[in-house]
Write a protein that holds these residues in place. Structure first.
Motif, mmCIF file in Angstrom:
data_model
loop_
_atom_site.group_PDB
_atom_site.id
_atom_site.type_symbol
_atom_site.label_atom_id
_atom_site.label_comp_id
_atom_site.label_asym_id
_atom_site.label_seq_id
_atom_site.Cartn_x
_atom_site.Cartn_y
_atom_site.Cartn_z
ATOM 1 N N ILE A 381 0.809 -1.103 -0.068
ATOM 2 C CA ILE A 381 -0.312 0.081 0.137
ATOM 3 C C ILE A 381 0.857 1.313 0.068
ATOM 4 N N LEU A 382 1.850 1.116 0.779
ATOM 5 C CA LEU A 382 2.981 2.465 0.976
ATOM 6 C C LEU A 382 3.568 2.626 -0.500
ATOM 7 N N GLN A 383 3.949 1.577 -1.107
ATOM 8 C CA GLN A 383 4.631 1.499 -2.419
ATOM 9 C C GLN A 383 3.664 2.128 -3.483
ATOM 10 N N LEU A 384 2.422 1.617 -3.536
ATOM 11 C CA LEU A 384 1.176 2.156 -4.330
ATOM 12 C C LEU A 384 1.100 3.840 -4.271
ATOM 13 N N MET A 385 1.141 4.051 -2.819
ATOM 14 C CA MET A 385 0.925 5.485 -2.974
ATOM 15 C C MET A 385 1.913 6.300 -3.308
ATOM 16 N N HIS A 386 3.160 5.945 -3.074
ATOM 17 C CA HIS A 386 4.639 6.651 -3.710
ATOM 18 C C HIS A 386 4.513 6.827 -5.330
ATOM 19 N N ASN A 387 4.111 5.436 -5.683
ATOM 20 C CA ASN A 387 4.238 5.198 -7.181
ATOM 21 C C ASN A 387 3.091 6.037 -7.943
ATOM 22 N N CYS A 388 1.887 6.284 -7.201
ATOM 23 C CA CYS A 388 0.977 7.353 -7.460
ATOM 24 C C CYS A 388 1.571 8.618 -7.694
ATOM 25 N N LYS A 389 2.190 9.190 -6.743
ATOM 26 C CA LYS A 389 2.794 10.369 -6.560
ATOM 27 C C LYS A 389 3.972 10.698 -7.698
ATOM 28 N N GLU A 390 4.739 9.709 -7.891
ATOM 29 C CA GLU A 390 5.584 9.752 -8.855
ATOM 30 C C GLU A 390 5.207 10.101 -10.238
ATOM 31 N N ARG A 391 4.098 9.111 -10.636
ATOM 32 C CA ARG A 391 3.332 8.955 -11.782
ATOM 33 C C ARG A 391 3.151 10.376 -12.183
ATOM 34 N N TYR A 392 2.215 11.151 -11.370
ATOM 35 C CA TYR A 392 1.649 12.328 -11.450
ATOM 36 C C TYR A 392 2.584 13.510 -11.267
ATOM 37 N N VAL A 393 3.634 13.559 -10.918
ATOM 38 C CA VAL A 393 4.519 14.664 -10.775
ATOM 39 C C VAL A 393 5.318 14.471 -12.212
ATOM 40 N N LYS A 394 5.770 13.318 -12.581
ATOM 41 C CA LYS A 394 6.114 13.071 -13.769
ATOM 42 C C LYS A 394 5.389 13.584 -14.932
ATOM 43 N N GLU A 395 3.936 13.062 -15.009
ATOM 44 C CA GLU A 395 3.153 13.902 -15.909
ATOM 45 C C GLU A 395 3.063 15.313 -15.795
ATOM 46 N N GLN A 396 2.986 15.907 -14.614
ATOM 47 C CA GLN A 396 2.936 17.282 -14.567
ATOM 48 C C GLN A 396 4.216 17.877 -15.212
ATOM 49 N N LYS A 397 5.470 17.436 -14.883
ATOM 50 C CA LYS A 397 6.776 18.009 -15.516
ATOM 51 C C LYS A 397 6.797 17.921 -16.966
ATOM 52 N N GLY A 398 6.243 16.815 -17.517
ATOM 53 C CA GLY A 398 6.285 16.669 -19.093
ATOM 54 C C GLY A 398 5.339 17.406 -19.818
ATOM 55 N N SER A 399 5.884 18.453 -20.554
ATOM 56 C CA SER A 399 5.029 19.524 -21.259
ATOM 57 C C SER A 399 4.172 18.737 -22.323
ATOM 58 N N SER A 400 4.671 17.420 -22.864
ATOM 59 C CA SER A 400 3.724 16.923 -23.930
ATOM 60 C C SER A 400 2.810 15.902 -23.356
ATOM 61 N N ALA A 401 3.145 15.435 -22.316
ATOM 62 C CA ALA A 401 2.216 14.475 -21.506
ATOM 63 C C ALA A 401 0.986 14.966 -21.027
ATOM 64 N N LEU A 402 -0.026 14.506 -21.543
ATOM 65 C CA LEU A 402 -1.590 14.716 -21.152
ATOM 66 C C LEU A 402 -2.075 13.756 -20.404
ATOM 67 N N LEU A 403 -2.539 14.080 -19.022
ATOM 68 C CA LEU A 403 -3.171 13.057 -18.378
ATOM 69 C C LEU A 403 -4.376 12.953 -18.635
ATOM 70 N N HIS A 404 -4.980 11.622 -18.809
ATOM 71 C CA HIS A 404 -6.323 11.472 -19.324
ATOM 72 C C HIS A 404 -7.217 11.369 -18.160
ATOM 73 N N SER A 405 -7.499 12.480 -17.470
ATOM 74 C CA SER A 405 -8.211 12.651 -16.355
ATOM 75 C C SER A 405 -9.766 12.967 -16.496
ATOM 76 N N PRO A 406 -10.739 12.427 -15.611
ATOM 77 C CA PRO A 406 -12.052 12.725 -16.216
ATOM 78 C C PRO A 406 -12.216 14.376 -15.901
ATOM 79 N N MET A 407 -13.029 14.507 -16.637
ATOM 80 C CA MET A 407 -13.504 16.077 -16.555
ATOM 81 C C MET A 407 -14.605 16.398 -15.577
ATOM 82 N N LEU A 408 -14.300 17.414 -14.744
ATOM 83 C CA LEU A 408 -15.033 17.474 -13.407
ATOM 84 C C LEU A 408 -15.985 18.560 -13.742
#
Length: 926
Positions: A381-408
């Motif tokens: 569970i701890l590893q999943l939480m940190h992997n989740c953070k690393e994924r979204y931080v990486k996608e935020q820093k990538g200028s061309s990476a677009l996160l397929h997130s739901p439209m709120l």
């Protein structure tokens, strides 16, 4: 009369199908109090009582007989409960012919049993044959309790093959009701059996009697021959011949029977080997069966076979059995490792985890697999939480990476900017509301931090319940089977769980701390220490999240907290989440107020200078609506959910919110001042219009499509007046309604600042309007070299005063056009300035002639009577001082002339002076 016990109820049978004489285990409820209480047992209609073995009130073992029906119920009948019922059924299969070398799934007990069908023994070697009924008469089982017989014959047995056989016990148990004559017959039968054994031995001797006689004759002949010869030579020769004969006979016999005996020995060996393989094929086939069942995933079958093999061959001294049992142990050890790997494998369901723990428990795996699984799940569970953070931080820093997130889909009250979509066109009347030009639904792509928090909380809420339930099952012992319960493993597990409560509490706290710090790293990085920020942060903070996104995050964290509370996790473990929610709520309020202050500053750009019939523009209404929307967006944040503290419980929060609220109010006051003092060239008047409902008696003031500085000042003064009397009070009520602290201070400071601005703007306007009028008095009075000492008889009011009145009327018209409510205030100050200047001028005159005094008094009285409704104590005092500076009129002729000239003036200026009369009536009404 009702029975003392409930009728028997059969709830299970294992196996539930098989051929005749299959051994089955029957389970249920109220299956009797003992062996003697069992009266009947039928399976598929066949009576199986003879083979039944009562084990307990919930278990009976028996063999299925040859029944007529293919499928039927299992009916148990007892003394205490009567005839019972069954919720299961047994299916009788047709037997198949099986060769001695064919594999069979039917288990054959390695024990001797008596075949009731053929009245002979099965599966026992010939040397161990024994009569089933040694007396040869009918057996009649007695009803004597077994315990009573054991107490009567201690250390004895009713088994006639036992060394401690007791004949009396045997007779009481099997022939208690047999008659004396039948017992005599039994004695005769025993004697016959004994005689048969003796006769068999004698017959064997009789059959070989001729051989004995021949051998005897041969020996006698040899002995006589020796005596007749009497020589050693003969004796030696005969002895040698006899030996030769015997050797030839032996060799001949060996030659004749060697092949037969060899085949017999080989057949016996094969037969014995086949018998051993048949009897112990379960053990010999067990290693292969274990591998096959493991491949199929039938771990229950493997465990049952292993338990059976362990009970039968676990302590064997036979080398062959030892070898095969060691192979079984090797396979089981490999199975333990396989199950442990599957148990620690992630992800896995709670059902699979419990199943693997139960398997390992039944296989007596070393260590504590349940606790190992809990530890592995915690780390995962701890590893999943940190992997989740690393994924979204990486996608935020990538200028061309677009996160397929739901439209709120945000609510109408939660928008990126409270003032971002105000209408550019104000209503003609103040009662109308200012609607934004937005669509019915707003959809925005969520920022990376918001999507991360949603994903993170969803992850924890989906994984932590199973983790908690696994611990609860570990504590209460529900992870283990009946076998573990009997072996005492469950009690040991409960003891281990009690000792590890603090360790598990630390695990939960670590998960909660990681969750909170990861959220703080994404949204509140300033609340983490530098070391924690490197571990839990890493986000690019280009701009802070707006209030509506923080509100959305707060709602997400609240729902997660409610889900975790529903698991009955202790509140002290979840307190850190409540602290996070409180900090998020405080931050949301601060950010929302800051953004509101920025929006308020931009309101100056939205001023359209459209004046309604009360002298107001849309600006005060826009200001009030902006604050109301801001407060409404904070409603869910300000409301306290169960277990949450008030957002204003900290003194620092109260002070910060109070200062921000004051800043918002001050920002709008500065906006008003900026608008009212902006140079003419800086004002955009291309969109100006006049309210058609305004009673503009003098036509539009915007004929030239421009606003003068004086008009802007008047509009600002009108807005200030409305703010002081309505808007600021309404906003204070909204602050109190939403629980803000220090509302009195906010209102007081804001009112003081507003009044200061109002006074400055008012003084500026008076300066613009009164100074020119006041400055024109003195030149007008002395125009044409007028002298108070030498002047003609007055014929009327001179032009300078008429010009001053016209200028005052112009001011009145300008103010009245903007705001009727401002007329008294402005006119009073203008009259004060004019009266003060007129008094000064009169007091500066050294002397007046009679005509001069009359002229001065006529003009002072004309001005005073014209603006009488706007006189103040100060202006009255000024007029009084001016009149006192004049000589008194002594004659009635002068007073009469003065009155006539005043009436003439009022009559000639009637049209111009009407504005003062209309204002007077309006003032009287108000």
């Amino acid at each position: 009369m009702s029975r003392a016990r409930q009728p028997p109820l059969v709830t299970g049978i294992s196996p539930n199908e098989g051929i005749a004489w299959t051994k089955v285990t029957i389970r249920g409820e109220n299956l009797g109090t003992g062996p003697t209480d069992l009266l009947g047992l039928t399976i598929c209609g066949h009576n199986c009582l003879l083979t039944a073995e009562w084990m307990s009130a919930s278990k009976i073992v028996c063999r299925v007989g040859q029944a007529k029906n293919d499928k039927g119920d299992i009916i148990v009948t007892t003394k205490s409960g009567g005839k019972g019922t069954s919720t299961v059924s047994f299916k009788l299969l047709k037997p198949e012919k099986i060769g001695i070398l064919d594999q069979s799934a039917v288990w054959v007990d390695e024990m001797n049993y008596y075949d009731m069908r053929t009245d002979r023994n099965k599966g026992i070697p010939p040397l161990s044959l024994r009569p089933a009924n040694p007396l040869g008469i009918e057996i009649d089982k007695g009803r004597f309790p077994q315990k009573d017989l054991e107490s009567l014959f201690p250390g004895m047995s009713a088994d006639f093959t036992s060394e401690n056989f007791s004949a009396a016990w045997y007779l009481i148990e099997n022939h208690s009701t047999t008659s004396f004559d039948q017992l005599k017959t039994a004695v005769v039968n025993l004697k016959k059996q004994a005689n048969k054994k003796n006769e068999g031995s004698l017959a064997y001797v009789k059959g070989g009697l001729s051989t004995f006689f021949e051998a005897q004759d041969a020996l006698s002949a040899i002995h006589q021959k020796l005596e007749a010869d009497g020589t050693e030579k003969v004796e030696g020769s005969m002895t040698q011949k006899l030996e030769n004969v015997l050797n030839r006979a032996s060799n001949t016999a060996d030659t004749l029977f060697q092949e037969v005996l060899g085949r017999k020995d080989k057949a016996d060996s094969t037969r014995n080997a086949l018998n051993v393989l048949q009897r112990f094929k379960f053990l010999f086939n067990l290693p292969l069966n274990i591998e096959r069942n493991i491949q199929k995933g039938d771990y229950d079958v493997v465990i049952n076979d292993y338990e059976k093999a362990k009970s039968l061959f676990g302590k064997t001294e036979v080398q062959v059995f030892k070898k095969y049992y060691a192979e079984v142990e090797t396979r089981i050890e490999a199975l333990r490792e396989l199950l442990l790997d599957k148990l620690l494998e992630t992800p896995s369901t709670l059902h699979d985890q419990k199943r693997y723990i139960r398997y390992l428990s039944d296989l007596h795996a070393p260590g504590d697999p349940a606790w190992q699984c809990i530890g592995a799940q915690h780390q995962w569970i701890l590893q999943l939480m940190h992997n989740c953070k690393e994924r979204y931080v990486k996608e935020q820093k990538g200028s061309s990476a677009l996160l397929h997130s739901p439209m709120l889909d945000l609510d109408s009250d939660v928008r990126p900017s409270p003032m971002g979509h105000l209408s550019q066109t104000a209503s003609l009347k103040r009662g109308s509301s200012f609607q934004s030009g937005r669509d019915d639904a707003w959809r925005y792509k969520a920022p990376q931090q918001v999507v991360f928090v949603e994903k993170l909380t969803k992850l924890v809420v989906s994984q932590l319940p199973n983790f908690w339930k696994l611990w609860v099952s570990y504590v209460n012992g529900s992870l283990f089977s009946e076998t573990a319960e009997k072996s005492g493993q469950m009690e040991r597990s409960k003891k281990n769980a009690r000792q590890r409560q603090n360790d598990f509490k630390k695990m939960i706290q670590e998960v909660m701390h990681s969750l909170v710090k990861l959220i703080r790293g994404a949204l509140l990085p300033f609340s983490l220490r530098e070391g924690e920020l490197r571990q839990y942060g890493g986000w690019e903070m280009k701009s802070e999240l707006s209030g509506q996104w923080l509100t959305h995050v707060i709602q997400t964290v609240r729902l997660s907290s409610e889900s975790l509370t529903a698991l009955e996790i202790p509140n002290d473990m979840l307190q850190i989440i409540q602290d996070l929610i409180l900090d998020l709520r405080v931050r949301c309020i601060i950010v929302t107020l800051q953004h509101t202050a920025e929006d308020i500053k931009r309101l100056a750009e939205k001023e359209d200078w459209v004046v309604d019939n009360e002298g107001l523009t849309s600006l005060p209404s826009q200001f009030e609506q902006c604050i109301i929307r801001s407060l409404q967006s904070l409603k869910t944040v300000l409301d306290c959910k169960p277990g949450e503290a008030s957002v204003f419980q900290q003194q620092k929060t109260q002070e910060d919110v109070c200062q921000l609220s004051i800043g918002i109010m001050q920002g709008f006051i500065d906006c008003l001042e900026q608008l009212s003092t902006k140079p003419d060239g800086d004002i955009d008047t291309s969109h100006l219009s006049v309210d058609v409902s305004s009673p503009d008696l003098f036509g539009s003031i915007h004929e030239e499509s421009s606003l003068s500085s004086e008009q802007r000042l008047l509009i600002a003064l009108s807005n200030c007046r409305y703010l002081e009397r309505h808007t600021f009070l309404n906003i204070a009520e909204h602050f109190e309604k939403h629980g803000f602290q220090g509302v009195d201070k906010i209102t007081q400071v804001s009112m003081e600042s507003l009044k200061e601005l109002d006074q400055r703007l008012f003084e500026m306007y008076i300066e613009f309007k009164a100074d020119p009028i006041v400055g024109s008095l003195e030149p007008g009075i002395y125009a044409g070299y007028f002298d108070w000492k030498d002047c003609l008889i007055p014929t009327g009011v001179r032009n300078y005063l008429k010009e001053a009145l016209v200028n005052i009327i112009a001011v009145h018209a300008e103010v009245f056009t903007i705001s009727k409510d401002l007329v008294p205030r402005v006119m009073s100050r203008v009259v004060e300035a004019v009266s003060e200047e007129l008094s000064r001028l009169m007091q500066c005159v050294s002397s007046f002639s009679k005509n001069g005094a009359l002229q001065a008094k006529l003009e002072i009285c004309a001005l005073r009577d014209t603006v009488a409704i706007y006189l103040t104590p100060e202006s009255k005092s000024s007029f009084k001082q001016a009149l006192e500076a004049l000589p008194q009129l002594s004659s009635g002729t002068d007073r009469k002339l003065l009155e006539e000239l005043l009436n003439k003036f009022k009559s000639s200026m009637h049209l111009q002076l009407t504005c003062f009369q209309a204002s007077s009536s309006a003032m009287m009404k108000t």
